[in-house]
Design an enzyme around this catalytic site. Structure first.
Site, mmCIF file in Angstrom:
data_model
loop_
_atom_site.group_PDB
_atom_site.id
_atom_site.type_symbol
_atom_site.label_atom_id
_atom_site.label_comp_id
_atom_site.label_asym_id
_atom_site.label_seq_id
_atom_site.Cartn_x
_atom_site.Cartn_y
_atom_site.Cartn_z
ATOM 1 N N ASP A 39 66.662 56.663 -2.224
ATOM 2 C CA ASP A 39 67.221 55.645 -3.113
ATOM 3 C C ASP A 39 67.318 56.233 -4.516
ATOM 4 O OD1 ASP A 39 67.703 52.540 -2.438
ATOM 5 O OD2 ASP A 39 67.335 52.780 -4.580
ATOM 6 N N CYS A 167 76.899 42.252 10.860
ATOM 7 C CA CYS A 167 76.004 41.256 11.446
ATOM 8 C C CYS A 167 76.803 40.166 12.151
ATOM 9 C CB CYS A 167 75.103 40.656 10.371
ATOM 10 S SG CYS A 167 75.975 39.969 8.948
ATOM 11 N N THR A 198 74.643 36.960 -0.120
ATOM 12 C CA THR A 198 74.071 38.305 -0.026
ATOM 13 C C THR A 198 73.989 38.941 -1.414
ATOM 14 O OG1 THR A 198 76.216 39.388 0.326
ATOM 15 C CG2 THR A 198 75.043 38.606 2.290
#
Length: 361
Positions: A39, A167, A198
């Site tokens: 990250d 999803c 989201t």
């Protein structure tokens, strides 16, 4: 089989959920060795904090702490989960510059949302990885796999970058799979997903030049949006290609979404027959992927449900025109974070097993 050596590129919402799914399945340090997470920050203390305190999913079932890789580093850069060490690596603009080969990583879970094109994702392979699983819809010819539907199409020799789809596709495709497999057929269909907000949305009204409505405050609005989930079903179930399309409504809930599929069957049938077929599939060949409920449930009841799709028989409708026996609405719930992340893990395990079997031939 030796533990699968995995690296996670992007330790945001989905990257962390995938990691937690690995732990939830009891795979960490046994079947799966998460070697590194990548990250922009390498602050393991912050990652540990995020993993310990999740607003939606609660406290983890595993122990997590942060330590320094050496006394010379300023902040802790190693996560220790159930005694297993995971290195925190600084993100790179080009995936090819990540040290996967040096770290011994074979499978990269690409969850930044930045490298969803096949060519860009192949940078991980140049960096030393063997395979890449994209936790999003992909472009550029990457193979799309929906577990429980078309995983048998995976080819170790030719599929090096694989997409786990979205999803919503993971919720819709199992329902469509049963409808086609059990010969109800789909002549045409329209899908709507009522989708929780989201991280890409705004907490207050903000700038969104490409999608004006998408720039409005997520927690106080129902926001119409686009989705390619229905069309993507045609990629994994070719018989439905061109027959399905859909849209999304982003709603003020933090997790769990629901698919509404209105379709015309290719033969006469009934709600009772559809219910029976889906219930049977959920108990047999789609077990663990597809669920069935006839309870009076609401969205919060599906938080932490790891099934891709839970069919709601109470919400299924049939057109009430006299003699109409082909026009139906079916509804299925999904934890868009938790269930999807479990499928990413399942896909990595499936690929690794197939790859290992192929190497012995």
């Amino acid at each position: 089989m030796a533990p699968i050596k995995v690296g996670i590129n992007g330790f945001g919402r989905i990257g962390r959920m995938v990691f937690q799914a690995i732990c939830d399945q009891g795979l960490i340090g046994t079947e799966i060795d998460v070697v590194a997470v990548v990250d922009m920050s390498t602050n393991a203390e912050y990652f540990a904090y995020q993993m310990k305190h999740d607003t939606v999913h609660g406290r983890p079932k595993y122990t997590v702490e942060a330590v320094k890789s050496s006394p010379s580093v300023e902040t802790a850069d190693v996560l220790v989960v159930n005694g297993h060490r995971i290195k925190c690596v600084k993100a790179q603009r080009n995936p090819a510059d990540l040290p996967w080969g040096k770290l011994g990583v074979d499978y990269v879970i690409e969850s930044t949302g930045l490298f969803t094109d096949k060519l860009k994702a192949e940078g991980h392979i140049k960096g030393g990885a063997k395979k890449v699983v994209i936790s999003a819809p992909a472009s550029g010819g990457a193979k799309t796999i929906v577990m429980g539907v078309n995983q048998h199409e995976y080819s170790p020799a030719s599929h090096h970058v694989v997409s786990n789809a979205s999803c919503t596709t993971n919720c819709l495709a199992p329902i469509v799979h049963v409808l086609t497999k059990e010969n109800f057929g789909i002549e045409t269909g329209l899908m709507t997903t009522i989708h929780s907000y989201t991280a890409t949305q705004k907490t207050v009204d903000g700038v969104s030049l490409k999608d004006w409505r998408g720039g409005r405050a997520a927690a106080v609005n129902i926001i119409p949006s686009t989705t390619g989930a229905a069309k993507a079903v045609g990629m994994v179930i070719p018989s439905t290609k061109g027959k399905l399309t859909g849209m999304s409504f982003r709603v003020p809930t933090p997790d769990v979404s629901v698919v509404d599929l209105t379709f015309r069957a290719t033969r006469d049938t009934s709600i009772q027959e559809i219910d029976k077929a889906i219930k049977k599939a959920a108990q047999t060949y789609m077990k663990g992927i597809l669920g069935f409920t006839d309870e009076e449930l609401v969205s919060a009841d599906f938080i932490n449900d790891n099934r891709s799709s839970v069919y709601d028989s109470k919400a299924t409708l049939q057109n009430n025109l006299p003699g109409e026996k082909r026009f139906f609405k079916v509804v299925s719930w999904y934890d868009n974070e938790w269930a999807y992340s479990h499928r990413v893990v399942d896909l990595v395990r499936y690929m690794a097993a197939k790859d290992a079997a192929s190497s012995k031939m």
